[in-house]
Motif scaffolding. Sequence first.
Motif, mmCIF file in Angstrom:
data_model
loop_
_atom_site.group_PDB
_atom_site.id
_atom_site.type_symbol
_atom_site.label_atom_id
_atom_site.label_comp_id
_atom_site.label_asym_id
_atom_site.label_seq_id
_atom_site.Cartn_x
_atom_site.Cartn_y
_atom_site.Cartn_z
ATOM 1 N N SER A 73 0.858 -1.187 0.000
ATOM 2 C CA SER A 73 0.000 0.000 0.000
ATOM 3 C C SER A 73 0.888 1.229 0.000
ATOM 4 O O SER A 73 1.774 1.351 0.839
ATOM 5 C CB SER A 73 -0.911 0.000 1.226
ATOM 6 N N ASN A 74 0.644 2.139 -0.901
ATOM 7 C CA ASN A 74 1.437 3.363 -0.998
ATOM 8 C C ASN A 74 0.700 4.484 -0.273
ATOM 9 O O ASN A 74 0.733 4.586 0.944
ATOM 10 C CB ASN A 74 1.696 3.693 -2.458
ATOM 11 N N VAL A 75 -0.002 5.289 -0.983
ATOM 12 C CA VAL A 75 -0.761 6.381 -0.380
ATOM 13 C C VAL A 75 -2.185 5.906 -0.071
ATOM 14 O O VAL A 75 -2.810 5.237 -0.880
ATOM 15 C CB VAL A 75 -0.819 7.596 -1.316
ATOM 16 N N MET A 76 -2.654 6.269 1.104
ATOM 17 C CA MET A 76 -4.053 6.024 1.478
ATOM 18 C C MET A 76 -4.629 7.338 1.982
ATOM 19 O O MET A 76 -3.894 8.193 2.483
ATOM 20 C CB MET A 76 -4.149 4.948 2.562
ATOM 21 N N GLY A 77 -5.928 7.480 1.843
ATOM 22 C CA GLY A 77 -6.480 8.733 2.315
ATOM 23 C C GLY A 77 -7.970 8.875 2.114
ATOM 24 O O GLY A 77 -8.670 7.881 1.868
ATOM 25 N N TRP A 78 -8.407 10.121 2.249
ATOM 26 C CA TRP A 78 -9.827 10.426 2.192
ATOM 27 C C TRP A 78 -10.077 11.651 1.315
ATOM 28 O O TRP A 78 -9.341 12.643 1.394
ATOM 29 C CB TRP A 78 -10.366 10.699 3.599
ATOM 30 N N TYR A 79 -11.115 11.555 0.538
ATOM 31 C CA TYR A 79 -11.643 12.667 -0.224
ATOM 32 C C TYR A 79 -13.097 12.846 0.187
ATOM 33 O O TYR A 79 -13.682 11.972 0.819
ATOM 34 C CB TYR A 79 -11.565 12.382 -1.724
ATOM 35 N N ARG A 80 -13.672 13.978 -0.172
ATOM 36 C CA ARG A 80 -15.087 14.178 0.120
ATOM 37 C C ARG A 80 -15.750 14.971 -0.996
ATOM 38 O O ARG A 80 -15.094 15.713 -1.729
ATOM 39 C CB ARG A 80 -15.285 14.906 1.456
ATOM 40 N N GLN A 81 -17.059 14.792 -1.084
ATOM 41 C CA GLN A 81 -17.826 15.512 -2.085
ATOM 42 C C GLN A 81 -19.122 15.974 -1.453
ATOM 43 O O GLN A 81 -19.967 15.156 -1.052
ATOM 44 C CB GLN A 81 -18.114 14.642 -3.306
ATOM 45 N N GLN A 137 -17.432 19.761 -6.329
ATOM 46 C CA GLN A 137 -16.509 18.757 -6.831
ATOM 47 C C GLN A 137 -15.867 17.996 -5.667
ATOM 48 O O GLN A 137 -15.778 18.496 -4.541
ATOM 49 C CB GLN A 137 -15.421 19.426 -7.673
ATOM 50 N N ARG A 138 -15.413 16.796 -5.964
ATOM 51 C CA ARG A 138 -14.708 16.019 -4.965
ATOM 52 C C ARG A 138 -13.394 16.710 -4.621
ATOM 53 O O ARG A 138 -12.683 17.177 -5.510
ATOM 54 C CB ARG A 138 -14.449 14.596 -5.472
ATOM 55 N N ALA A 197 -20.731 15.902 3.830
ATOM 56 C CA ALA A 197 -20.340 15.411 2.509
ATOM 57 C C ALA A 197 -20.341 13.883 2.529
ATOM 58 O O ALA A 197 -20.443 13.265 3.594
ATOM 59 C CB ALA A 197 -18.956 15.915 2.138
ATOM 60 N N VAL A 198 -20.199 13.326 1.351
ATOM 61 C CA VAL A 198 -19.887 11.909 1.227
ATOM 62 C C VAL A 198 -18.365 11.788 1.236
ATOM 63 O O VAL A 198 -17.689 12.453 0.446
ATOM 64 C CB VAL A 198 -20.471 11.292 -0.054
ATOM 65 N N TYR A 199 -17.866 10.972 2.131
ATOM 66 C CA TYR A 199 -16.427 10.789 2.280
ATOM 67 C C TYR A 199 -16.006 9.488 1.603
ATOM 68 O O TYR A 199 -16.584 8.427 1.876
ATOM 69 C CB TYR A 199 -16.055 10.774 3.757
ATOM 70 N N TYR A 200 -15.007 9.607 0.741
ATOM 71 C CA TYR A 200 -14.526 8.473 -0.035
ATOM 72 C C TYR A 200 -13.115 8.094 0.389
ATOM 73 O O TYR A 200 -12.230 8.951 0.469
ATOM 74 C CB TYR A 200 -14.525 8.799 -1.522
ATOM 75 N N CYS A 201 -12.930 6.818 0.604
ATOM 76 C CA CYS A 201 -11.609 6.293 0.908
ATOM 77 C C CYS A 201 -10.833 6.116 -0.401
ATOM 78 O O CYS A 201 -11.418 5.783 -1.445
ATOM 79 C CB CYS A 201 -11.768 4.950 1.621
#
Length: 121
Positions: A31-39, A44-45, A91-95
């Motif tokens: 696993s390299n980078v892991m994280g969270w985005y949101r929209q 926009q995300r 928001a909706v949080y995306y892994c």
Amino acid sequence: QVQLVESGGGLVQAGGSLRLSCAASGRIFASNVMGWYRQAPGKQRELVGIISSGGITNYVDSVKGRFTISRDDAKLTVYLQMNSLKPEDTAVYYCYWNGRQGWAEAYLEVWGQGTLVTVSS
């Protein structure tokens, strides 16, 4: 295939806290980078926070000092601790996961299905 399963979203009052978890499964070599985005609705995300394999973190300015991202590589899991939540955090949080399924394979990007966080005022 690599799959991401998120948990921990929900409804919370402003000023409250939530902890999101995202577990990766499948054929994973590294696993390299892991994280969270949101929209948020109508937007926009955007990046919330990411953490490298070496533990280096990066956050969007709006969450610095309130959110903390961490990872447990033994469990293939990334966490997002969210404190002092604000209505604008709704928001909706995306892994997000970036890594390899084999030593000689190319890096792969995978997204979770999203978990809804709602912060009431």
